[in-house]
Design a protein around this motif. Structure first.
Motif, PDB file in Angstrom:
ATOM      1  N   MET A  11       0.824  -1.198   0.000  1.00 33.54           N
ATOM      2  CA  MET A  11       0.000   0.000   0.000  1.00 33.54           C
ATOM      3  C   MET A  11       0.867   1.261   0.000  1.00 33.54           C
ATOM      4  O   MET A  11       0.503   2.287  -0.592  1.00 33.54           O
ATOM      5  CB  MET A  11      -0.926   0.005   1.215  1.00 33.54           C
ATOM      6  CG  MET A  11      -1.990  -1.101   1.218  1.00 33.54           C
ATOM      7  SD  MET A  11      -3.011  -1.130  -0.277  1.00 33.54           S
ATOM      8  CE  MET A  11      -2.369  -2.607  -1.098  1.00 33.54           C
ATOM      9  N   THR A  12       2.023   1.185   0.653  1.00 34.46           N
ATOM     10  CA  THR A  12       2.952   2.316   0.631  1.00 34.46           C
ATOM     11  C   THR A  12       3.478   2.551  -0.781  1.00 34.46           C
ATOM     12  O   THR A  12       3.632   3.697  -1.226  1.00 34.46           O
ATOM     13  CB  THR A  12       4.125   2.069   1.599  1.00 34.46           C
ATOM     14  OG1 THR A  12       3.610   1.874   2.919  1.00 34.46           O
ATOM     15  CG2 THR A  12       5.087   3.245   1.606  1.00 34.46           C
ATOM     16  N   ALA A  13       3.748   1.459  -1.496  1.00 36.04           N
ATOM     17  CA  ALA A  13       4.188   1.583  -2.891  1.00 36.04           C
ATOM     18  C   ALA A  13       3.089   2.208  -3.743  1.00 36.04           C
ATOM     19  O   ALA A  13       3.362   3.081  -4.589  1.00 36.04           O
ATOM     20  CB  ALA A  13       4.568   0.210  -3.442  1.00 36.04           C
ATOM     21  N   PHE A  14       1.841   1.790  -3.531  1.00 30.60           N
ATOM     22  CA  PHE A  14       0.721   2.373  -4.274  1.00 30.60           C
ATOM     23  C   PHE A  14       0.611   3.868  -3.982  1.00 30.60           C
ATOM     24  O   PHE A  14       0.374   4.682  -4.884  1.00 30.60           O
ATOM     25  CB  PHE A  14      -0.588   1.679  -3.909  1.00 30.60           C
ATOM     26  CG  PHE A  14      -0.707   0.261  -4.408  1.00 30.60           C
ATOM     27  CD1 PHE A  14       0.271  -0.300  -5.206  1.00 30.60           C
ATOM     28  CD2 PHE A  14      -1.802  -0.517  -4.072  1.00 30.60           C
ATOM     29  CE1 PHE A  14       0.165  -1.604  -5.668  1.00 30.60           C
ATOM     30  CE2 PHE A  14      -1.924  -1.819  -4.520  1.00 30.60           C
ATOM     31  CZ  PHE A  14      -0.943  -2.366  -5.329  1.00 30.60           C
ATOM     32  N   ALA A  15       0.755   4.222  -2.700  1.00 30.92           N
ATOM     33  CA  ALA A  15       0.681   5.630  -2.317  1.00 30.92           C
ATOM     34  C   ALA A  15       1.820   6.424  -2.945  1.00 30.92           C
ATOM     35  O   ALA A  15       1.640   7.566  -3.385  1.00 30.92           O
ATOM     36  CB  ALA A  15       0.725   5.760  -0.797  1.00 30.92           C
ATOM     37  N   ALA A  16       3.011   5.814  -3.000  1.00 37.13           N
ATOM     38  CA  ALA A  16       4.160   6.489  -3.600  1.00 37.13           C
ATOM     39  C   ALA A  16       3.915   6.787  -5.074  1.00 37.13           C
ATOM     40  O   ALA A  16       4.400   7.807  -5.600  1.00 37.13           O
ATOM     41  CB  ALA A  16       5.409   5.631  -3.434  1.00 37.13           C
ATOM     42  N   ASN A  17       3.155   5.929  -5.762  1.00 38.51           N
ATOM     43  CA  ASN A  17       2.811   6.200  -7.152  1.00 38.51           C
ATOM     44  C   ASN A  17       2.042   7.508  -7.274  1.00 38.51           C
ATOM     45  O   ASN A  17       2.267   8.303  -8.195  1.00 38.51           O
ATOM     46  CB  ASN A  17       1.978   5.059  -7.733  1.00 38.51           C
ATOM     47  CG  ASN A  17       2.832   3.933  -8.275  1.00 38.51           C
ATOM     48  OD1 ASN A  17       3.913   4.165  -8.808  1.00 38.51           O
ATOM     49  ND2 ASN A  17       2.362   2.708  -8.138  1.00 38.51           N
ATOM     50  N   SER A 208       8.683   5.523 -10.671  1.00 40.26           N
ATOM     51  CA  SER A 208       7.335   4.992 -10.461  1.00 40.26           C
ATOM     52  C   SER A 208       7.166   3.646 -11.167  1.00 40.26           C
ATOM     53  O   SER A 208       6.596   2.707 -10.603  1.00 40.26           O
ATOM     54  CB  SER A 208       6.301   5.986 -10.989  1.00 40.26           C
ATOM     55  OG  SER A 208       4.993   5.455 -10.924  1.00 40.26           O
ATOM     56  N   GLY A 209       7.658   3.546 -12.401  1.00 40.87           N
ATOM     57  CA  GLY A 209       7.490   2.308 -13.148  1.00 40.87           C
ATOM     58  C   GLY A 209       8.342   1.169 -12.637  1.00 40.87           C
ATOM     59  O   GLY A 209       7.857   0.050 -12.447  1.00 40.87           O
ATOM     60  N   ALA A 210       9.622   1.451 -12.385  1.00 44.68           N
ATOM     61  CA  ALA A 210      10.558   0.389 -12.019  1.00 44.68           C
ATOM     62  C   ALA A 210      10.361  -0.103 -10.599  1.00 44.68           C
ATOM     63  O   ALA A 210      10.469  -1.306 -10.327  1.00 44.68           O
ATOM     64  CB  ALA A 210      11.990   0.883 -12.195  1.00 44.68           C
ATOM     65  N   VAL A 211      10.054   0.795  -9.672  1.00 45.84           N
ATOM     66  CA  VAL A 211      10.010   0.431  -8.253  1.00 45.84           C
ATOM     67  C   VAL A 211       8.585   0.357  -7.713  1.00 45.84           C
ATOM     68  O   VAL A 211       8.084  -0.720  -7.391  1.00 45.84           O
ATOM     69  CB  VAL A 211      10.847   1.419  -7.405  1.00 45.84           C
ATOM     70  CG1 VAL A 211      10.829   1.006  -5.928  1.00 45.84           C
ATOM     71  CG2 VAL A 211      12.273   1.479  -7.916  1.00 45.84           C
ATOM     72  N   THR A 212       7.921   1.508  -7.632  1.00 37.27           N
ATOM     73  CA  THR A 212       6.629   1.517  -6.933  1.00 37.27           C
ATOM     74  C   THR A 212       5.498   0.885  -7.744  1.00 37.27           C
ATOM     75  O   THR A 212       4.507   0.452  -7.168  1.00 37.27           O
ATOM     76  CB  THR A 212       6.250   2.958  -6.529  1.00 37.27           C
ATOM     77  OG1 THR A 212       6.210   3.787  -7.695  1.00 37.27           O
ATOM     78  CG2 THR A 212       7.264   3.516  -5.557  1.00 37.27           C
ATOM     79  N   SER A 213       5.636   0.843  -9.069  1.00 40.30           N
ATOM     80  CA  SER A 213       4.632   0.134  -9.881  1.00 40.30           C
ATOM     81  C   SER A 213       5.080  -1.300 -10.138  1.00 40.30           C
ATOM     82  O   SER A 213       4.400  -2.248  -9.732  1.00 40.30           O
ATOM     83  CB  SER A 213       4.396   0.856 -11.209  1.00 40.30           C
ATOM     84  OG  SER A 213       3.754   2.076 -11.025  1.00 40.30           O
ATOM     85  N   GLY A 214       6.219  -1.469 -10.809  1.00 43.14           N
ATOM     86  CA  GLY A 214       6.670  -2.810 -11.174  1.00 43.14           C
ATOM     87  C   GLY A 214       6.848  -3.724  -9.983  1.00 43.14           C
ATOM     88  O   GLY A 214       6.166  -4.757  -9.854  1.00 43.14           O
ATOM     89  N   LEU A 215       7.751  -3.369  -9.086  1.00 43.87           N
ATOM     90  CA  LEU A 215       7.991  -4.208  -7.909  1.00 43.87           C
ATOM     91  C   LEU A 215       6.788  -4.186  -6.959  1.00 43.87           C
ATOM     92  O   LEU A 215       6.475  -5.196  -6.326  1.00 43.87           O
ATOM     93  CB  LEU A 215       9.256  -3.736  -7.185  1.00 43.87           C
ATOM     94  CG  LEU A 215      10.558  -3.825  -8.004  1.00 43.87           C
ATOM     95  CD1 LEU A 215      11.741  -3.354  -7.167  1.00 43.87           C
ATOM     96  CD2 LEU A 215      10.792  -5.255  -8.491  1.00 43.87           C
ATOM     97  N   GLY A 216       6.125  -3.029  -6.875  1.00 42.93           N
ATOM     98  CA  GLY A 216       4.950  -2.946  -6.010  1.00 42.93           C
ATOM     99  C   GLY A 216       3.823  -3.850  -6.485  1.00 42.93           C
ATOM    100  O   GLY A 216       3.177  -4.530  -5.682  1.00 42.93           O
TER     101      GLY A 216
END
Length: 284
Positions: A11-17, A208-216
């Protein structure tokens, strides 16, 4: 506890997006279409490299990719297009409202309707979110923006449910991003407008794509199968609250009493929904 921590991280990754999108697009350092393209391209590249590094192959040409990649495209383009005309708070309300309704309906059709406690918890949590995000002044709502965000909500709901049966979370997410990239490349034609890409905006999109979207998203696919469909919808209501709190801490936004009270309602509604029978946790 491990499931709780992984879910909180997701959810933190989603929020970071949301934060990265706000920093990039709202500042004018990149246009929404270019942000979407770079976001998906970066996610596809990093995830594909990770899959290959682990000695696995990408399951690209399998039937489930139609649903996974197709729903991801619908979400990415709909989300980017909607924020051309919608207020951020209103857009989040429409997105998560449609996600909840879509997952509840599809789960019911598949024989896994939400429990009464989950419905009550979802209503409390969404009510808190609506209170926090509702505009304090009159806002003109653009019908096209609403339609794009509703489409994004349907896309994300289907993407979430598709992940519950994904046999390999990382490889499946990588394949979804790779297969979604060609259609997303059409986003500039769909959204129109002048392309604007600065180094800062591109950096935010790639992060956003590599970390918080892709890995998230890969992390989300690894945990979503352990929730009932209804719970998978409800726990995501924590993401916009985390984004609002991050906005206060990182962007200097004001921490109002409404934010605090709304956050308590959202988390309380989620906590109520989590208190389920053991059988509901394993329903797929």
């Amino acid at each position: 506890m491990r499931l709780f921590l992984l879910t909180a991280l997701t959810m933190t990754a989603f929020a970071a997006n949301s934060i990265l999108n706000r920093l990039a697009v709202d500042s004018g350092t990149i246009d929404p279409a270019s942000f979407a393209v770079l976001r998906v391209a970066a996610g596809a590249l990093v995830l594909a490299l990770l899959v290959r590094w682990r000695g696995r192959s990408l399951p690209l040409l399998v039937p489930r990719r139609i649903i996974g990649a197709g729903s991801l495209v619908l979400y990415m383009i709909g989300f980017s297009a909607a924020y051309l005309t919608l207020d951020a708070g209103l857009g989040a309300l429409i997105l998560f409202g449609v996600v909840q309704i879509t997952i509840f309906v599809l789960a019911s059709l598949r024989g896994a309707p939400p429990q009464l406690r989950q419905i009550v918890g979802a209503a409390i949590a969404f009510g808190g979110l609506a209170w926090v995000l509702s505009p304090s002044e009159t806002v003109v709502v653009d019908p096209a923006g609403v339609a794009f965000m509703a489409a994004a909500g349907v896309g994300w709901a289907v993407y979430t449910l598709a992940g519950r049966s994904e046999p390999d979370a990382l490889a499946g997410t990588a394949a979804n991003f790779c297969m979604a990239l060609p259609p997303v490349l059409l986003a500039p034609l769909i959204l129109g407008g002048e392309p604007v890409v600065s180094l800062t905006g591109a950096a935010f999109a790639v992060l956003s794509g590599a970390v918080t979207s892709g890995l998230g998203y890969a992390l989300w696919y690894s945990v979503v199968g352990r929730f009932s469909p209804a719970m998978a919808a409800i726990v995501q209501l924590a993401a916009p609250v985390i984004a609002l709190i991050a906005g206060v801490l990182l962007l200097g936004e004001v921490a109002s009493l409404r934010l605090v009270a709304g956050a308590v309602l959202v988390l309380g509604g989620i906590a109520l929904s989590v208190r389920m029978t053991p059988e509901s946790n394993t329903t797929k």
